[in-house]
Design a protein around this motif. Structure first.
Motif, short mmCIF file in Angstrom:
data_model
loop_
_atom_site.label_atom_id
_atom_site.label_comp_id
_atom_site.label_asym_id
_atom_site.label_seq_id
_atom_site.Cartn_x
_atom_site.Cartn_y
_atom_site.Cartn_z
N GLU A 7 0.81 -1.23 0.00
CA GLU A 7 0.00 0.00 0.00
C GLU A 7 0.84 1.27 0.00
O GLU A 7 0.31 2.37 0.04
N GLY A 8 2.16 1.12 0.02
CA GLY A 8 3.04 2.29 0.04
C GLY A 8 3.34 2.80 1.44
O GLY A 8 3.92 3.87 1.59
N THR A 9 2.98 2.03 2.47
CA THR A 9 3.27 2.41 3.85
C THR A 9 4.71 2.04 4.18
O THR A 9 5.15 0.92 3.90
N SER A 10 5.43 2.97 4.76
CA SER A 10 6.83 2.73 5.11
C SER A 10 6.94 1.69 6.21
O SER A 10 6.14 1.66 7.15
N LEU A 11 7.95 0.84 6.08
CA LEU A 11 8.20 -0.22 7.06
C LEU A 11 9.47 0.08 7.83
O LEU A 11 10.47 0.50 7.26
N ILE A 12 9.41 -0.16 9.14
CA ILE A 12 10.58 0.04 9.99
C ILE A 12 11.12 -1.32 10.40
O ILE A 12 10.37 -2.20 10.81
N GLY A 13 12.42 -1.49 10.24
CA GLY A 13 13.11 -2.70 10.65
C GLY A 13 14.19 -2.35 11.66
O GLY A 13 14.34 -1.19 12.03
N ASP A 14 14.93 -3.33 12.09
CA ASP A 14 15.99 -3.07 13.06
C ASP A 14 17.20 -3.94 12.79
O ASP A 14 17.11 -4.95 12.10
N ASP A 15 18.32 -3.52 13.34
CA ASP A 15 19.55 -4.30 13.31
C ASP A 15 19.99 -4.54 14.74
O ASP A 15 19.81 -3.68 15.62
N ASP A 16 20.59 -5.69 14.98
CA ASP A 16 21.10 -6.04 16.30
C ASP A 16 22.22 -5.10 16.71
O ASP A 16 22.80 -4.40 15.86
N PRO A 17 22.58 -5.11 17.99
CA PRO A 17 23.75 -4.32 18.41
C PRO A 17 24.97 -4.69 17.58
O PRO A 17 25.11 -5.82 17.12
N THR A 18 25.85 -3.73 17.40
CA THR A 18 27.01 -3.88 16.53
C THR A 18 28.29 -3.53 17.28
O THR A 18 28.32 -2.56 18.03
N VAL A 19 29.32 -4.31 17.05
CA VAL A 19 30.66 -3.99 17.55
C VAL A 19 31.59 -4.00 16.35
O VAL A 19 31.72 -5.01 15.66
N LEU A 20 32.22 -2.87 16.10
CA LEU A 20 33.19 -2.75 15.01
C LEU A 20 34.58 -2.68 15.65
O LEU A 20 34.85 -1.77 16.44
N ILE A 21 35.43 -3.62 15.31
CA ILE A 21 36.78 -3.66 15.88
C ILE A 21 37.78 -3.41 14.76
O ILE A 21 37.67 -4.01 13.68
N ASN A 22 38.72 -2.53 15.04
CA ASN A 22 39.72 -2.13 14.05
C ASN A 22 41.12 -2.24 14.65
O ASN A 22 41.29 -2.13 15.86
N LEU A 23 42.10 -2.41 13.78
CA LEU A 23 43.49 -2.44 14.24
C LEU A 23 44.37 -1.84 13.15
O LEU A 23 44.23 -2.19 11.97
#
Length: 129
Positions: free
Chosen positions: A57-73
């Motif tokens: 119908e053109g109604t916007s849908l909201i989704g989610d993402d789990d918590p995130t950990v970005l590790i860099n070195l």
């Protein structure tokens, strides 16, 4: 409630806004051993919500993402025989977390994928003036 903007609210979630985590923490550090500098970093983001598309119908849908950990070195070697010159290598998003960039507004656009694990090489020179 007071001070809320309906455009950015997530239905059923009072403590978050569309596109943003409720909490974010970063950790940066560096250890130097002679001419070698080792610089780890981490970014933690709690669960995020965002627009993921529209239904029939053109109604916007909201989704989610789990918590995130970005590790860099990143590791840099300062070339001792040329002052200011160095070379380094690094890995960003070491765990290859598949997070997404949500739009913070209803733009009828699906989330954009963030970079996967990334390997970098860098040569740098810092001039002393």
């Amino acid at each position: 409630g007071k001070g809320k903007v309906e455009l950015y609210e997530v239905p059923g979630e009072d403590d978050v806004h569309v596109g943003l985590p409720a909490h974010k923490a970063t950790l940066n550090g560096a250890l130097t051993f002679g001419d070698v500098r080792i610089a780890p970093s981490a970014i933690f983001m709690t669960r995020r919500f965002g627009f993921v598309g529209v239904d029939e119908e053109g109604t916007s849908l909201i989704g989610d993402d789990d918590p995130t950990v970005l590790i860099n070195l990143f590791v840099r070697y300062a070339i001792p025989w040329v002052e200011g010159f160095g070379a380094g290598a690094g890995v960003f998003n070491i765990l290859d977390d598949r997070y997404r960039y949500f739009q913070a507004y209803d733009g009828y656009h699906a989330p954009l994928p963030a970079p996967s694990r990334e390997f970098v090489l860098r040569i740098d020179y810092e001039a002393k003036i």
